[in-house]
Design a protein around this motif. Structure first.
Motif, PDB file in Angstrom:
ATOM      1  N   LYS A   9       0.834  -1.203   0.000  1.00  0.00           N
ATOM      2  CA  LYS A   9       0.000   0.000   0.000  1.00  0.00           C
ATOM      3  C   LYS A   9       0.866   1.251   0.000  1.00  0.00           C
ATOM      4  N   LEU A  10       1.956   1.179   0.749  1.00  0.00           N
ATOM      5  CA  LEU A  10       2.852   2.324   0.812  1.00  0.00           C
ATOM      6  C   LEU A  10       3.455   2.603  -0.561  1.00  0.00           C
ATOM      7  N   ILE A  11       3.949   1.551  -1.204  1.00  0.00           N
ATOM      8  CA  ILE A  11       4.586   1.754  -2.506  1.00  0.00           C
ATOM      9  C   ILE A  11       3.575   2.275  -3.531  1.00  0.00           C
ATOM     10  N   VAL A  12       2.399   1.666  -3.537  1.00  0.00           N
ATOM     11  CA  VAL A  12       1.391   2.123  -4.502  1.00  0.00           C
ATOM     12  C   VAL A  12       1.061   3.588  -4.254  1.00  0.00           C
ATOM     13  N   SER A  13       0.918   3.955  -2.971  1.00  0.00           N
ATOM     14  CA  SER A  13       0.568   5.352  -2.677  1.00  0.00           C
ATOM     15  C   SER A  13       1.671   6.304  -3.123  1.00  0.00           C
ATOM     16  N   ILE A  14       2.911   5.936  -2.822  1.00  0.00           N
ATOM     17  CA  ILE A  14       4.011   6.819  -3.218  1.00  0.00           C
ATOM     18  C   ILE A  14       4.051   6.939  -4.744  1.00  0.00           C
ATOM     19  N   PHE A  15       3.899   5.799  -5.393  1.00  0.00           N
ATOM     20  CA  PHE A  15       3.926   5.802  -6.848  1.00  0.00           C
ATOM     21  C   PHE A  15       2.784   6.649  -7.406  1.00  0.00           C
ATOM     22  N   TYR A  16       1.641   6.506  -6.785  1.00  0.00           N
ATOM     23  CA  TYR A  16       0.465   7.278  -7.221  1.00  0.00           C
ATOM     24  C   TYR A  16       0.758   8.775  -7.115  1.00  0.00           C
ATOM     25  N   ILE A  17       1.345   9.159  -6.007  1.00  0.00           N
ATOM     26  CA  ILE A  17       1.604  10.589  -5.816  1.00  0.00           C
ATOM     27  C   ILE A  17       2.660  11.081  -6.814  1.00  0.00           C
ATOM     28  N   ILE A  18       3.684  10.272  -7.011  1.00  0.00           N
ATOM     29  CA  ILE A  18       4.712  10.680  -7.976  1.00  0.00           C
ATOM     30  C   ILE A  18       4.105  10.839  -9.365  1.00  0.00           C
ATOM     31  N   MET A  19       3.304   9.870  -9.756  1.00  0.00           N
ATOM     32  CA  MET A  19       2.690   9.945 -11.077  1.00  0.00           C
ATOM     33  C   MET A  19       1.776  11.162 -11.162  1.00  0.00           C
ATOM     34  N   THR A  20       1.022  11.387 -10.117  1.00  0.00           N
ATOM     35  CA  THR A  20       0.082  12.508 -10.139  1.00  0.00           C
ATOM     36  C   THR A  20       0.800  13.834 -10.349  1.00  0.00           C
ATOM     37  N   VAL A  21       1.862  14.046  -9.567  1.00  0.00           N
ATOM     38  CA  VAL A  21       2.506  15.358  -9.689  1.00  0.00           C
ATOM     39  C   VAL A  21       3.324  15.467 -10.972  1.00  0.00           C
ATOM     40  N   SER A  22       3.579  14.339 -11.614  1.00  0.00           N
ATOM     41  CA  SER A  22       4.393  14.432 -12.822  1.00  0.00           C
ATOM     42  C   SER A  22       3.556  14.727 -14.067  1.00  0.00           C
ATOM     43  N   TYR A  23       2.269  14.855 -13.904  1.00  0.00           N
ATOM     44  CA  TYR A  23       1.448  15.250 -15.060  1.00  0.00           C
ATOM     45  C   TYR A  23       1.814  16.666 -15.481  1.00  0.00           C
ATOM     46  N   GLY A  24       1.639  16.943 -16.753  1.00  0.00           N
ATOM     47  CA  GLY A  24       2.021  18.251 -17.294  1.00  0.00           C
ATOM     48  C   GLY A  24       1.241  19.386 -16.652  1.00  0.00           C
ATOM     49  N   LYS A  25       1.821  20.557 -16.755  1.00  0.00           N
ATOM     50  CA  LYS A  25       1.279  21.741 -16.129  1.00  0.00           C
ATOM     51  C   LYS A  25      -0.140  22.080 -16.588  1.00  0.00           C
ATOM     52  N   TYR A  26      -0.421  21.756 -17.850  1.00  0.00           N
ATOM     53  CA  TYR A  26      -1.719  22.176 -18.390  1.00  0.00           C
ATOM     54  C   TYR A  26      -2.669  21.007 -18.577  1.00  0.00           C
TER      55      TYR A  26
END
Ligand code: ATP
Ligand code: MG
Lengths: 251, 268
Positions: free
Chosen positions: B32-49
């Protein structure tokens, strides 16, 4: 098992604010004895127990438990043998469920999980708190907390029980359970209490503390019958010994 | 008086729902920890627009909410804590970045607004993800999982103790507050002259109690190890969960699913 002797040798303790709480305490307790420590509010009972488990360190004198001096170095070994409950159960319980709290000790001693489970269930059963298993401790009533905090040390199967006012805030049934439990516990127990009727039921030996000193030490029945002594140190004869026609009929 | 006791109940709430026994709760904490961290990393890595392409990320949250039997409202309410920070952070976006962007034929807005909105969405998704993690995994188990990831012990300890002592602090505060209001029934709130002394009291008492609690832990054999919860071995279900979400997150990141779906349905 003479190695569970508890010896206090001229123990003095002063709180950081200068309050002299213990002034030269000398006590020797043998294995298997059950000892009550009584005295007025502020006499130094809790301070005494806290120094026995090394939460406080006396500035003078020596404490030995099972031939081992209680110092910072020996704490881990000494504490494995001791089950201690605080006067205030809130300080004892800090996990998110009762089960976790009672399992805390056994798990720290790296017992396998099924053994932990067995011990937790047994300890909760003994104090009659099995139904509280999944509740968070901070939502319990005062007496329920007390029972759980006692269970949380029983699960460690200690060689010495140190209980600071264990019967306070228990209802009569729970108190009776506690008394039975203490009578079944065959190892050393040291109890502070203002519940002198319980002391009479549980402990063969009583030590009276006054102003941080031992003022009497001997057979419970004799001490609790000594009205003058008790009166002088802020205590009173227990009801059963007060010659009350109703209570004394029971004995 | 009632209020402050209530808020303690509410704060402990996350702690309590983390004790449930659902599919999600029973998953291995590490996963769960890894999935959550990965989720957050992926989320913030989306483009600015990017906004619409982030929508599939919601699927994860919705599923965890459902499978973990987590009540929606309390979590959403807690996630609002970050709102002021986020609003503050992005406030200049619309002004500094004012090139127009066309959303519909001739309707246009400044790119700043889009990036602002995107930032807000990202923050909320991340915060809700983190809240879901702690409402499905108890803090002790998380600590153990962090340890398995070789996070330095000192950091984990800090985390655990902070988490534990926050309650102690709040409880002391509520006790003092209660005691005060009982003897000052006609006042609303605490007189400002007493704020100093009372606050001092709270801190001292908290420190004292924290110390006692720490002693109580030591007395029961606590030796700065986290033995208090056994984290079991990973089992098949855990691996599947882990791989499923990593693949899912990668796919939705690199293929714009909403656009794909749209083009399938419109046959373009
Ligand atoms: N943290 C402290 N700092 C300073 N003085 C303290 C502290 N705790 C206790 N004392 C003082 O030390 C003395 C002994 O306190 P102790 O708690 O041992 O009493 P007690 O015999 O357990 O009393 P009670 O029956 O009320 O529990 C008291 O006079 C008390 O005021
Ligand atoms: Mg006391």
């Amino acid at each position: 098992m003479s190695h569970h002797k508890v010896i206090l040798n001229n123990v003095c303790f002063t709180y950081p604010d200068g309050k002299n709480a213990l002034n030269g305490i000398n006590i020797e307790i043998h294995h298997g004895e059950s000892v009550a420590i009584i005295g007025a509010n502020g006499a130094g009972k809790s301070t005494l127990l806290l120094s026995l488990v090394g939460i406080l360190f006396p500035q003078k004198g020596e404490i030995r438990i099972g031939e081992m001096p209680v110092t910072k170095k020996t704490l881990n070994i000494v504490r494995q043998k001791i089950g201690f409950t605080f006067q205030n159960s809130d300080e004892q319980l800090f996990n998110s469920t009762v089960y976790e709290d009672v399992a805390f000790g056994p798990r720290n001693y790296k017992l396998p999980e099924d053994e932990v489970k067995k011990r937790v269930e047994k300890a909760l059963e003994i104090v009659g708190a099995s139904h509280l298993k999944d509740r968070p401790p901070y939502k319990l009533s005062g007496g329920e907390k007390r029972s759980v905090s006692i269970a949380s040390v029983l699960s460690m199967e200690p060689d010495i029980l140190l209980l600071d006012e264990p019967s306070s805030s228990l209802d009569p049934k729970a108190r009776r359970k506690l008394i039975n439990l203490l009578n079944q516990f065959k190892h050393t127990k040291i109890i502070t209490s203002h519940d002198l009727d319980m002391v009479l039921d549980v402990c063969e030996r009583t030590i009276v503390i006054g102003n941080g000193q031992v003022v009497a030490d001997g057979n419970t029945f004799e001490i609790l019958n000594n009205g003058e002594l008790l009166d002088k140190y802020g205590l009173e004869k227990p009801f059963v010994l007060q010659g009350c026609p109703i209570c004394s009929n029971k004995n | 008086m009632i209020n402050i006791k209530n808020s303690i109940y509410k704060i402990r709430f996350l702690d309590e729902i983390s004790q449930k026994n659902t599919f999600i709760h029973k998953l291995h904490p590490l996963v769960k920890l890894i999935v959550s961290i990965f989720y957050i990393i992926m989320t913030v890595s989306y483009g600015k627009y990017e906004i619409f392409s982030m929508m599939p990320l919601l699927i994860y949250l919705v599923l965890v909410f459902n499978l973990g039997d987590i009540p929606l409202k309390p979590i959403l309410k807690r996630s609002l804590i970050v709102l002021p920070i986020v609003i503050g952070l992005g406030i200049f976006n619309p002004i500094l970045d004012n090139k127009p962007i066309y959303i519909f034929h001739s309707i246009s807005i400044s790119r700043g607004w889009v990036s602002y909105l995107s930032l807000i969405i990202k923050s909320f998704l991340s915060v809700i993800c983190a809240l879901l993690l702690i409402s499905t995994t108890s803090m002790d188990k998380l600590a153990k999982a962090l340890q398995q990831l070789h996070i330095p012990k000192i950091i984990i300890m800090q985390l655990l103790f902070t988490y534990r002592y926050i309650y102690v602090l709040l409880e002391e505060f509520s006790n003092i507050w209660t005691a005060y209001s009982l003897r000052a029934p006609n006042q609303s709130g605490i007189h400002y002259k007493l704020w100093g002394p009372l606050l001092g009291q709270v801190l001292i008492r908290t420190y004292d109690r924290a110390e006692r609690i720490y002693s109580a832990m030591k007395l029961r054999g606590y030796n700065t190890e986290f033995n208090n919860t056994e984290n079991d071995k990973l089992i098949l279900k855990d691996y599947i969960y882990l791989i499923f979400w990593i693949v899912f997150l990668l796919v939705v990141k690199f293929y714009n699913i909403p656009v794909l779906l749209g083009s399938i349905f419109t046959g373009a």
